[in-house]
Design a protein around this motif. Structure first.
Motif, mmCIF file in Angstrom:
data_model
loop_
_atom_site.group_PDB
_atom_site.id
_atom_site.type_symbol
_atom_site.label_atom_id
_atom_site.label_comp_id
_atom_site.label_asym_id
_atom_site.label_seq_id
_atom_site.Cartn_x
_atom_site.Cartn_y
_atom_site.Cartn_z
ATOM 1 N N MET A 144 40.437 26.064 73.670
ATOM 2 C CA MET A 144 40.153 27.593 73.298
ATOM 3 C C MET A 144 40.035 27.238 72.055
ATOM 4 S SD MET A 144 40.322 30.296 75.051
ATOM 5 C CE MET A 144 41.655 31.387 75.625
ATOM 6 N N PRO A 145 38.443 27.357 70.594
ATOM 7 C CA PRO A 145 38.739 27.915 69.597
ATOM 8 C C PRO A 145 39.365 29.111 69.351
ATOM 9 C CG PRO A 145 37.013 29.422 70.644
ATOM 10 C CD PRO A 145 37.811 28.629 72.216
ATOM 11 N N GLY A 146 39.797 28.192 67.991
ATOM 12 C CA GLY A 146 41.058 28.893 66.714
ATOM 13 C C GLY A 146 39.662 30.103 66.453
ATOM 14 N N GLU A 147 40.934 31.099 65.656
ATOM 15 C CA GLU A 147 40.321 32.316 65.400
ATOM 16 C C GLU A 147 39.954 32.033 63.857
ATOM 17 O OE1 GLU A 147 42.722 36.459 66.186
ATOM 18 O OE2 GLU A 147 44.598 34.789 66.151
ATOM 19 N N GLU A 148 38.580 32.868 63.637
ATOM 20 C CA GLU A 148 38.572 32.705 62.071
ATOM 21 C C GLU A 148 38.370 34.035 61.633
ATOM 22 O OE1 GLU A 148 33.731 31.765 62.295
ATOM 23 O OE2 GLU A 148 34.866 29.700 63.043
ATOM 24 N N LYS A 149 38.254 33.994 60.672
ATOM 25 C CA LYS A 149 37.831 35.768 60.168
ATOM 26 C C LYS A 149 38.382 35.352 58.312
ATOM 27 C CE LYS A 149 41.645 37.734 61.876
ATOM 28 N NZ LYS A 149 42.596 37.739 62.327
ATOM 29 N N TRP A 150 37.055 36.215 57.540
ATOM 30 C CA TRP A 150 37.481 35.589 55.885
ATOM 31 C C TRP A 150 38.865 37.772 55.816
ATOM 32 C CZ3 TRP A 150 35.082 33.666 52.592
ATOM 33 C CH2 TRP A 150 33.799 32.979 52.738
ATOM 34 N N VAL A 151 39.918 36.984 54.993
ATOM 35 C CA VAL A 151 40.641 37.708 54.501
ATOM 36 C C VAL A 151 40.825 38.235 53.360
ATOM 37 C CG1 VAL A 151 41.970 36.854 56.367
ATOM 38 C CG2 VAL A 151 42.554 35.652 54.759
ATOM 39 N N THR A 152 41.632 39.003 52.905
ATOM 40 C CA THR A 152 41.708 39.781 50.879
ATOM 41 C C THR A 152 42.592 39.622 51.257
ATOM 42 O OG1 THR A 152 39.191 41.542 51.422
ATOM 43 C CG2 THR A 152 40.878 41.842 49.505
ATOM 44 N N LEU A 153 43.144 39.133 50.064
ATOM 45 C CA LEU A 153 44.591 39.267 49.236
ATOM 46 C C LEU A 153 44.531 40.215 48.247
ATOM 47 C CD1 LEU A 153 45.042 35.849 49.367
ATOM 48 C CD2 LEU A 153 45.208 36.883 51.955
ATOM 49 N N GLU A 154 45.453 41.019 48.250
ATOM 50 C CA GLU A 154 45.876 41.897 47.224
ATOM 51 C C GLU A 154 46.701 41.505 46.796
ATOM 52 O OE1 GLU A 154 45.700 46.883 47.427
ATOM 53 O OE2 GLU A 154 43.712 45.524 47.675
#
Length: 422
Positions: A144-154
């Motif tokens: 299964m493919p892994g999850e991928e995303k852009w995240v913002t750290l604040e």
């Protein structure tokens, strides 16, 4: 350099592929399937590290990928799981999904961690597909493919008390005189460009953490100057010390200054504006007009606010101010940042879409199709039986019937075509 916002790309590891293998032993010419499962991909985990103070590391590195799982092997050997990727962040970091802006996690304590992207599951080897009627499956599952995303750290500083007020009113001097912090101090506006933290630890006073928040100006709630960046750090505090210059040497009206700062707080957040405040009337050592101070004090008392007459430069009145703040903190609850919408990483789901093409063929597309074809050996009859069984189980065959498919019609899935047969 102080950095309190960063945007990064994260990807968990793909799962390893299942293996296609058959036992090859002496005197056993037709051994059964023994392909092992692929390993699970590594997770992406965020961990609070007390030694970190800023998000500076994320200014230079923007992409983070966990290790993929190893493929399965022969002799029922399972692939090794991929290593988790541990990303360290300072306490006070809020992680948001960059696309939806929803909060994934609010990390406030040392050692606190959260899995933000789960690794893909390993694919099953062909040994898993053996049945009494399918004794030599010549196919296996891909990982299964892994999850991928852009995240913002604040990053929001965690302090008990926040020093607020216009630039150059003496906040940094108060911090330096009451704590071990050594902020840069000079007699010009916007001396402090980044928040500073210090621990008030005086004899006979319960210690607490105090933050010197850079000076606010009108329009801060709209981002004027560095307004919103600074207002963010006040949200964590339990108590505000509002520092006002009552000396009159710059021709400013302390009452007007006080009201303008509070209006900026209100426009940014009603919750922020409702935080308890103590007023520090600073620079009395160079005060030109005592009447100016008395007028200011009377106005504050109308608002039921406690006023302390201080001179940060000469240390006058600071102990009394800090003692009162420490006592007030004892009665104020420790609030954890509210998470607007609790976020749970969704399980990876494979989807499909069916439509009729111009040539009359029924075309099935989507991530479900890609995965199914990856695990199908179209030259093996047992694999094709499994392929058909999956289409039946998923409801695709029935959906094709509902769309009016007839015997002999063409079904197309990527580059693979077959005739529909009832």
């Amino acid at each position: 350099m102080f950095v309190d916002v960063a945007k990064i790309f994260i990807k968990s590891g793909n799962g390893g592929n299942g293996a296609i293998s058959f036992r090859r032993e002496k005197y056993v010419p037709f051994g059964g399937p023994d392909g092992g499962d692929g390993g699970k991909g590594g997770d992406v985990v965020f961990l609070v590290d007390k030694n970190m103070r800023t998000l500076l590391d994320f200014k230079y590195k923007k992409k983070y990928e966990a290790e993929r799982g190893q493929d399965g092997g022969k002799s029922n050997m399972f692939g090794k799981d991929g290593k988790d990727l541990i990303i360290k962040v300072p306490a006070g970091t809020v992680i948001r999904d960059a696309e939806t802006n929803r909060v994934i996690a609010d990390l406030t304590e040392d050692g606190q961690s959260v899995v933000v992207a789960k690794g893909g599951r390993g694919g099953r080897g062909n040994a898993r597909f053996a049945t009494p009627t399918r004794q030599a499956p010549d196919f296996a599952e891909p990982g299964m493919p892994g999850e991928e995303k852009w995240v913002t750290l604040e990053l929001k500083l965690i302090a008990d008390v926040g020093l607020i007020g216009f630039p150059n009113v003496g906040k940094s001097t108060i911090l330096s005189m009451t704590t071990g912090a050594k902020p840069k101090i000079a007699n010009y506006h916007f001396t402090t460009l980044t928040p500073n933290l210090g621990v008030v630890d005086m004899p006979g006073i319960n210690s607490f953490v105090m933050a010197d928040i850079p000076g606010l100006i009108e329009g801060a709630h709209e981002g004027t100057g560095l307004g919103i960046d600074f207002l963010r750090h006040i949200e964590r505090t339990r108590l505000l010390i509002h520092v006002v210059d009552v000396s009159g040497i710059e021709g400013r009206d302390p009452i007007d200054d006080f009201n303008k700062i509070n209006e900026e707080l209100r426009l940014y957040s009603e919750k922020l504006a409702s935080k308890p405040q103590i007023v520090a009337a600073n620079k009395i050592d160079i005060m030109e007009d005592e009447e100016n101070y008395e007028r200011f004090k009377a106005e504050m008392e109308k608002k039921n606010l406690k006023v302390f007459k201080i001179s940060a430069a000469t240390n006058q009145g600071l102990r009394e101010l800090m003692l009162y703040a420490a006592e007030l903190l004892q009665s104020l609850p420790v609030e954890k940042e509210e998470v607007e919408e609790k976020y749970f990483p969704e399980e990876k789901r494979f989807t499909y879409e069916i439509k009729r093409d111009d040539d009359g063929a029924f075309v099935i597309t989507g991530s479900f199709v890609d995965r199914l074809l990856q695990s199908t050996n179209i030259y093996d009859s047992e694999s094709l039986k499994y392929f058909h069984k999956v289409l039946e189980k998923r409801g695709i065959i029935q959906q094709l019937r509902d769309m009016g498919i007839e015997e002999g019609d063409i079904v197309r899935m990527n580059d693979f075509e077959f005739e529909f047969i009832e």
